[in-house]
Design an enzyme around this catalytic site. Structure first.
Site, short mmCIF file in Angstrom:
data_model
loop_
_atom_site.label_atom_id
_atom_site.label_comp_id
_atom_site.label_asym_id
_atom_site.label_seq_id
_atom_site.Cartn_x
_atom_site.Cartn_y
_atom_site.Cartn_z
N HIS A 130 -4.11 -2.27 -2.91
CA HIS A 130 -4.88 -1.66 -1.82
C HIS A 130 -5.68 -0.51 -2.44
CE1 HIS A 130 -5.50 0.90 1.73
NE2 HIS A 130 -5.29 -0.17 2.47
N LYS A 170 3.11 2.19 9.95
CA LYS A 170 3.33 0.75 9.79
C LYS A 170 4.81 0.40 10.00
CE LYS A 170 -0.26 0.27 6.23
NZ LYS A 170 -1.41 -0.27 6.92
#
Ligand code: C6P
Length: 418
Positions: A132, A235
């Protein structure tokens, strides 16, 4: 405790669990909401919402400052949350848990504080092609500033790291190896223990981006053996604005602060200061107290469900999706490895239809997915893709949600065929 010796946790009942998530009880465009974007951010269960609400209703005060009831209660809740989160990832010493805003800030903290003092000209940092941007750009900035070299472990066409090339890169004697635990685009679960062991044998420090792992599977950072581990609270059923950096005590103690200001000091004089102990040395200014408290409640919620049970449930959903999608949606292209090797993420493309259009049509059917590059532009480049659509799962999803995805994708095909 290893996964093998942990007592078996009962299987999840996703239908029953839906009641814990008030947001799911709504229609979108006249259809029941099917939320398939937990990898972007998780929905929040009532105990998390209630913990934050309780804090604001009853205990709101600044932490570590006031000598009065409210501040003492706020401080106890804030520090208590640290202990809960430590427990979630196998850490005994809660002072090794640093609160940040998100995984991105955790990784930047390492790059700035540790990186600027240990990386020099010509030093090698090994990353992977599946990172990422949060575990790539901070190292690019550091490498440019210090004239260091970045090397990358490539992936196979199935989206698995090339361990043979990693072996070769380790001969360069990197100072640091940083990789994701679970890829947010491919879903690949990397062999983090094995990779950490090999990196240490080569003399490197190991940073792991656990943003897509902590919410979905048992994580024990001590068993993994890494040096730093970063993840985002939002998350993991916690609120936005909550993030975690775990680091080994001796490393955190030796690192200079990241930000200067209140709370991170022990003594301040006009021309010099002395730093507070860890973790507060890295928590300058008034922190997001309610976010930490919310994340503590989320850690308890996850532990009560059982991380093994969560993993088993999501693996079942992924296996179902990987089976049914190619059968029921002719021509669909799927990316990433088999269900055993992946977390609850399925990225795909519908030939001839841009993923943004796919996501927009799906929204008309109440199905929420993500489309774009998912902050993994180099990975998309490697796979020769400009964008993908991505469905990702949480504890409340069922195979019926995947059936709803399939039905909506068939509508996409009908629409774009005409
Ligand atoms: N991935 C996704 O939809 P932040 O934004 O700091 O909370 O998390 C960054 C991050 C770091 N590593 C991985 C593996 C991630 O998946 C993410 C966030 C989201 O995939 C938003 S781009």
């Amino acid at each position: 405790m290893t996964t093998e010796t942990r007592p078996a946790t009962p299987a999840l009942d996703p239908v029953e669990l839906r009641a814990d998530f008030p947001i799911l009880d709504q229609d979108v465009h006249g259809r029941p909401l099917v939320y398939l974007d937990s990898a972007a951010t998780s929905q929040k269960p009532t105990p998390v919402i209630r913990a934050m609400d309780d804090y604001y209703r009853h205990d709101n005060a600044n932490v570590h400052r006031g000598i009065y009831q409210l501040s003492e209660r706020a401080t106890a809740a804030y520090e208590g949350a640290r202990v809960k989160v430590a427990r979630l990832i196998g850490v005994r010493d809660a002072h090794e848990i640093v609160w940040t805003r998100n995984a991105t800030e955790s990784l930047n903290l390492i790059a700035y504080s540790w990186g600027r003092h240990h990386i020099g000209r010509g030093d090698v940092i090994v990353l992977t092609e599946m990172e990422h941007h949060a575990n790539l750009v901070p190292w690019q900035i550091l490498a440019q500033e210090k004239d260091a070299d970045l090397e990358f472990i490539p992936i196979t066409d199935d989206g698995v790291l090339r361990q043979d090339v990693f072996e070769v890169l380790l001969r360069l004697k990197p100072k640091l190896v940083a990789f994701t635990h679970v890829s947010n685009m491919l879903g690949t679960i990397n062999p983090v223990e094995e990779m950490t062991r090999r990196a240490h044998e080569a003399g490197a420090l190991v940073v792991i981006d656990g943003a897509q792992a902590v919410p979905h599977m048992p994580v024990d950072v001590k068993a993994i053996g890494c040096d730093f581990y970063a993840f985002s609270g939002h998350k993991a059923m916690g609120p936005t604005g909550s993030g975690v950096l775990w680091g080994k005590r001796e490393l955190l103690e030796a690192m200079p602060p990241f930000l200067g200001g209140g709370d991170m000091i022990r003594e301040v004089h006009l021309r010099r200061s002395e730093w507070n102990d860890i973790p507060w040395k890295f928590e300058a200014g008034t922190p997001d107290i309610s976010a930490a408290i919310g994340l503590g409640a989320a850690a308890d919620y996850l532990r009560d469900l059982g991380m093994d049970a969560i993993r088993a449930h999501e693996q079942e959903l992924v296996a179902y999706a990987l089976d049914v999608l190619p059968r029921e949606v002719p021509g669909i292209e799927l990316y990433g490895p088999s269900a055993e090797q992946r977390g609850g993420v399925v990225s795909f493309n519908m030939p001839g239809v841009h993923p943004h259009d796919v996501a927009q049509v799906l929204d008309r059917f109440g199905v929420a997915i993500r489309a774009g590059h998912h902050c993994t532009m180099p990975l998309h480049e490697r796979l020769d893709l400009s964008a993908t659509a991505r469905a990702s799962f949480g504890v409340f999803n069922t195979t019926a949600d995947i059936d709803a995805l399939v039905a909506a994708l068939r509508e996409v095909q009908v629409l774009f065929a005409s």
